[in-house]
Design an enzyme around this catalytic site. Sequence first.
Site: not given
Length: 382
Positions: A314, A317-319
């Site tokens: 997770m 996924w943001h970066g």
Amino acid sequence: MMLPFSGLFFFYILFIFFIGAIILGILGKPLKWYGFFVNLFMLWLIFGNSKKNIIILLMFLTGELALVEIYIHIRKRFNNRWILWIMILFSILPLILTKWGEQLIHRHVALLGISYLTFKVVQVLIETYDGLIDKMNPLSFTYFLLFFPTISSGPIDRSRRFLEDISHVMKKEEYIENLRRGIYKLGKGAFFKFFLGAIVSNYWMAKIPTDRNFINILNYMYAYSFYLYFDFAGYSFMAVGTSYIFGIKTPDNFNIPYLSHDIKEFWNRWHMSLSFWFRDFIYTRIVMSFIKNKVFKNKYTASYIGFIITMFTMGAWHGTQRHYLVYGLYHGILICFTDYFERKSKWYKSVKNNEKWDTVFTFVTFNLVCFGFLIFSGKLFI
């Protein structure tokens, strides 16, 4: 590019289209095709100022639609997990190019909402493998994938639920109740984002001195946490409210998360569509695989490793920046510690239903969450 729910012109056009939806809904008429063509127009409004954006969007849609159609036909003949993983890999290639395009092909590739769009495609592929989906109408898939209220920041809907809604023709009384809830959510979202979020941003965050000391960092931690909530929840409520008016009950994304009793409850209240997606399609499958293949003797060990992997994913996924990865790892560790503590502590079991201690647990959880958002903001790594 015009972002959804970001300007007066967007709302002006949106409210004009609301009139048609309301008339059809009150008359008990289908909303599917009206909503579909409104969706196309709004997509043109969002992406149409750039020929490049339109081309990238059409290429993405065509590729993902072809991928889903091909896999639906393959799945009817072959029940092979490796084929699923290959299809998922192809489906996330656009996301990979968006995240690492400059490193891989020395060219920046961008598409609004690519992460949320990719989640939808992966969900369809996995549920096809599970036997829950055996056909997909191309126009319905397009409507689901590119549904304009949720295209940039979610919530992440599920295809079967979405397709049931667009196929369902509401009676007058049902639509009026839907309309009432939609207007309430839309108004609540606007109040959160444009009033409360703006106040926190302009009169709290902007007033914090730039000197890096404990007080200023602590002040920023709380300010940023409230701003993030009001801004993101505000957008989500507006997206959900708009969906309701067009006859689609997009699931809520926030449920008073800062009143959570513990960190596990927080993730059942914060960005719920994302956390439930990770729970259903990553955590659950990882743990089931561990147990099935007897990777760990203890089911709790399997669960904790699953939590760590899921939350780290997770964060990634943001970066891939350090603060996002640390943020994901931080929450994974918190969830594991919380579960262990609540299972093993006799003291906790004796006080968990005590109202005073519940307030203490909520206060501690809130501060742990706020520290996590401080990590997320990147301010700790400057």
